[in-house]
Each structure stands twice: as structure tokens, then as C-alpha cells.
Design a protein around this motif. Structure first.
Motif, PDB file in Angstrom:
ATOM      1  N   ASP A  48       3.709  27.863 -37.969  1.00 16.18           N
ATOM      2  CA  ASP A  48       3.608  28.843 -39.043  1.00 16.18           C
ATOM      3  C   ASP A  48       4.496  28.514 -40.241  1.00 16.18           C
ATOM      4  O   ASP A  48       4.653  29.340 -41.142  1.00 16.18           O
ATOM      5  N   ARG A  49       5.072  27.319 -40.265  1.00 14.49           N
ATOM      6  CA  ARG A  49       5.956  26.975 -41.377  1.00 14.49           C
ATOM      7  C   ARG A  49       6.103  25.463 -41.470  1.00 14.49           C
ATOM      8  O   ARG A  49       5.748  24.730 -40.544  1.00 14.49           O
ATOM      9  N   VAL A  50       6.654  25.032 -42.599  1.00 14.00           N
ATOM     10  CA  VAL A  50       6.924  23.614 -42.823  1.00 14.00           C
ATOM     11  C   VAL A  50       8.418  23.377 -42.616  1.00 14.00           C
ATOM     12  O   VAL A  50       9.244  24.112 -43.152  1.00 14.00           O
ATOM     13  N   ILE A  51       8.760  22.363 -41.842  1.00 15.23           N
ATOM     14  CA  ILE A  51      10.156  22.056 -41.544  1.00 15.23           C
ATOM     15  C   ILE A  51      10.500  20.694 -42.130  1.00 15.23           C
ATOM     16  O   ILE A  51       9.971  19.667 -41.693  1.00 15.23           O
ATOM     17  N   GLY A  52      11.375  20.689 -43.115  1.00  7.65           N
ATOM     18  CA  GLY A  52      11.812  19.433 -43.706  1.00  7.65           C
ATOM     19  C   GLY A  52      10.688  18.586 -44.260  1.00  7.65           C
ATOM     20  O   GLY A  52      10.753  17.354 -44.211  1.00  7.65           O
ATOM     21  N   GLY A  53       9.669  19.241 -44.784  1.00 12.41           N
ATOM     22  CA  GLY A  53       8.536  18.502 -45.335  1.00 12.41           C
ATOM     23  C   GLY A  53       7.486  18.123 -44.305  1.00 12.41           C
ATOM     24  O   GLY A  53       6.495  17.456 -44.636  1.00 12.41           O
ATOM     25  N   TYR A  54       7.680  18.531 -43.062  1.00 16.69           N
ATOM     26  CA  TYR A  54       6.745  18.225 -41.983  1.00 16.69           C
ATOM     27  C   TYR A  54       5.997  19.497 -41.563  1.00 16.69           C
ATOM     28  O   TYR A  54       6.619  20.468 -41.106  1.00 16.69           O
ATOM     29  N   ALA A  55       4.687  19.477 -41.722  1.00 16.57           N
ATOM     30  CA  ALA A  55       3.854  20.544 -41.184  1.00 16.57           C
ATOM     31  C   ALA A  55       3.560  20.225 -39.723  1.00 16.57           C
ATOM     32  O   ALA A  55       3.919  19.166 -39.219  1.00 16.57           O
ATOM     33  N   ALA A  56       2.887  21.154 -39.043  1.00 18.47           N
ATOM     34  CA  ALA A  56       2.578  20.949 -37.628  1.00 18.47           C
ATOM     35  C   ALA A  56       1.793  19.658 -37.415  1.00 18.47           C
ATOM     36  O   ALA A  56       2.072  18.882 -36.494  1.00 18.47           O
ATOM     37  N   SER A  57       0.820  19.401 -38.284  1.00 20.59           N
ATOM     38  CA  SER A  57       0.009  18.187 -38.146  1.00 20.59           C
ATOM     39  C   SER A  57       0.841  16.925 -38.380  1.00 20.59           C
ATOM     40  O   SER A  57       0.586  15.881 -37.763  1.00 20.59           O
TER      41      SER A  57
ATOM     42  N   ALA B 264       1.293  13.794 -35.733  1.00 20.24           N
ATOM     43  CA  ALA B 264       1.057  12.400 -36.116  1.00 20.24           C
ATOM     44  C   ALA B 264       2.318  11.562 -35.912  1.00 20.24           C
ATOM     45  O   ALA B 264       2.239  10.418 -35.434  1.00 20.24           O
ATOM     46  N   TYR B 265       3.466  12.124 -36.253  1.00 20.36           N
ATOM     47  CA  TYR B 265       4.722  11.390 -36.138  1.00 20.36           C
ATOM     48  C   TYR B 265       5.019  11.034 -34.684  1.00 20.36           C
ATOM     49  O   TYR B 265       5.313   9.865 -34.366  1.00 20.36           O
ATOM     50  N   PHE B 266       4.965  12.014 -33.798  1.00 24.53           N
ATOM     51  CA  PHE B 266       5.340  11.748 -32.410  1.00 24.53           C
ATOM     52  C   PHE B 266       4.266  10.960 -31.653  1.00 24.53           C
ATOM     53  O   PHE B 266       4.589  10.238 -30.707  1.00 24.53           O
ATOM     54  N   LEU B 267       3.017  11.081 -32.066  1.00 20.72           N
ATOM     55  CA  LEU B 267       2.004  10.181 -31.521  1.00 20.72           C
ATOM     56  C   LEU B 267       2.321   8.745 -31.944  1.00 20.72           C
ATOM     57  O   LEU B 267       2.162   7.802 -31.159  1.00 20.72           O
ATOM     58  N   GLY B 268       2.793   8.600 -33.190  1.00 20.58           N
ATOM     59  CA  GLY B 268       3.199   7.288 -33.672  1.00 20.58           C
ATOM     60  C   GLY B 268       4.410   6.757 -32.927  1.00 20.58           C
ATOM     61  O   GLY B 268       4.491   5.561 -32.621  1.00 20.58           O
TER      62      GLY B 268
END
Length: 267
Positions: free
Chosen positions: A52-61, A65-69
Motif C-alpha cells: 500500500d505504499r512506496v518504500i525508498g523508491g521501491y513499489a511492491a512490484s 523484481a529485485y529479490f527475484l533478481g
């Protein structure tokens, strides 16, 4: 001494042998793949926190993508050479390696590359399935592949040399494996496995991004998901290249001096 021109053919045979051994020991491969799913658990945690929010420029998606990477890069740069080197040096079996026409280093490289080729299709499949489940658009990621592959190769060289250098300390230590936990912890915390490096405090982040752990994990992932571009992309590649040069020189120095000690011990 083997002519340099013959090395590609020899390397190809070594890699094919490693691939065959890996396929034979399928259960071991499965255990390694399962043991590397920690980034996927972190992905679920950060995805829930950012729904429900953006954290440090990172949305849920972005977190997905980051942790899949992170999972992808960790699996494709998995290194266990520290255990091999420690055993070969302490047990004296390195002597047999030294009698072969190819330097032991290339046997170790071929072993890792062969296993990576076997696990790569499985890891990429897991990445694609995860992206599909969370509706991640793969087209932007596909456009980053050329830069990502370069970053991935450099990342592998960095992490392989870190562990190789630590493994070579067995020439002077009773057990270089004792340092494995320390290296793994630094790689996990400072590489981005638990939290994206972008979310570190600014003062800390400026230091962490200059370290080899971030260069070998966080940076390739950011290249893959499109969060590194322009000057940041150039800076990241520059840091990687610097660490490659430093670690290659360190590995050669440790090998040269360690081999003298190994021979002097009469092993």
C-alpha cells in the motif's frame, strides 16, 4: 607446458565433464537450489510491507523484481571453491593437480561453469514463474539483458576470486573454511539479500556500493530490473572492473607465495 592455443579445447572438455558429473548427482543439485531460496522469502516480506505504499523508491512490484533478481544472480554465481581448495591444500592432493598440464585454477573454473550451465535453465524458469505470478512485465527486463550479462560475468569473477583468495589462505592457516561464514555474512548483508542497498542510510550506502559484495550482487540485479542507468551504470561497471583487477592480482600473488610454502613443506 600446454600451448595457449590448446587451452580453449581443454577448457571445453573440463566443462563437459563437470556438466556430466552434475547431471549424475541430481539430488545434490536439487539441495543447492532449494538452499538458495532465502531471497524469495525476503521478497514476500518486502512485498507485503510495500503493498500500500512506496518504500525508498521501491513499489511492491519493484521489490518482487529485485529479490527475484537476487535469487537469479546468487544461483548463477554460486561458489564453493573455498572448500575444494582447503581440502586440496591441507590434504596434499593439490600435488596431483600440479602434475597436470593445466593449472589447477582452470580445473576449478571449469567445475563451477559446468554446474552453472546445468542449473541455469532451472533458475531462469523459477525467475520467470515468479515474475508471472506477480504480474511482472518481462519486456523491460529483456531489454536489459546485454548489460546484465556483462554485469553477471564480472560479478561471477568477483565472487569466485573472493572465495578463491580465502581458500588459498589454507597455505598459511589450519582451516581457511573458518572464514567462510564471515565472507558469506558480509555477502548476504552488504550484497542486498536482506534489504536492497538503495534502502541503506545514505552515508552507509556510499561505502557499501564501493565494496565487492554489492558489485557482485546488488549492482547486477539493479541492471536487470532497470534501476541502474546513465552515470550509475558506468559507475557500477567501473567498480566491478576495479575489483576484478584487484582480486585477480591478489589471487595470483597468494598462489605464487603459497605454492612456495607448499613446496617447501615437502607436500
Amino acid at each position: 607446458m600446454v600451448a595457449l592455443a590448446s587451452l580453449p579445447g581443454i577448457s571445453g572438455r573440463l566443462i563437459r565433464t563437470s556438466v556430466l558429473v552434475t547431471v549424475i548427482y541430481r539430488a545434490q543439485l536439487f539441495v543447492w537450489l532449494i538452499s538458495g531460496v532465502a531471497p524469495l522469502f525476503m521478497m514476500l516480506i518486502w512485498w507485503e510491507l510495500s503493498r500500500d505504499r512506496v518504500i525508498g523508491g521501491y513499489a511492491a512490484s519493484d521489490f518482487v523484481a529485485y529479490f527475484l533478481g537476487i535469487y537469479l544472480v546468487r544461483q548463477l554465481t554460486a561458489v564453493w571453491v573455498i572448500f575444494v581448495l582447503n581440502d586440496e591444500i591441507r590434504q596434499g592432493t593439490l600435488s596431483g593437480r600440479l602434475l597436470k598440464p593445466v593449472a589447477p585454477f582452470w580445473f576449478h573454473v571449469a567445475d563451477h561453469v559446468g554446474q552453472m550451465l546445468v542449473r541455469a535453465p532451472i533458475v531462469v524458469t523459477v525467475f520467470c514463474i515468479g515474475a508471472s505470478l506477480f504480474a511482472i512485465d518481462l519486456m523491460p527486463i529483456a531489454k536489459q539483458l546485454p548489460f546484465f550479462l556483462i554485469a553477471l560475468v564480472l560479478a561471477w569473477i568477483i565472487i569466485f576470486h573472493i572465495y578463491y583468495c580465502v581458500g588459498l589462505l589454507a597455505f598459511w592457516m589450519a582451516n581457511s573454511i573458518a572464514l567462510d561464514t564471515l565472507v558469506w555474512s558480509m555477502y548476504t548483508v552488504l550484497g542486498g539479500t536482506l534489504i536492497p542497498v538503495d534502502l541503506f542510510p545514505e552515508a552507509t550506502r556510499s561505502i557499501v556500493t564501493m565494496l565487492p559484495f554489492s558489485a557482485a550482487l546488488d549492482f547486477p540485479v539493479k541492471v536487470l530490473i532497470g534501476k541502474a542507468s546513465g552515470l550509475e551504470l558506468l559507475h557500477g561497471f567501473a567498480v566491478q572492473l576495479i575489483w576484478v583487477l584487484v582480486l585477480v592480482a591478489l589471487r595470483r600473488g597468494l598462489w605464487r607465495h603459497g605454492l612456495k610454502r607448499f613446496s617447501g613443506a615437502g607436500i
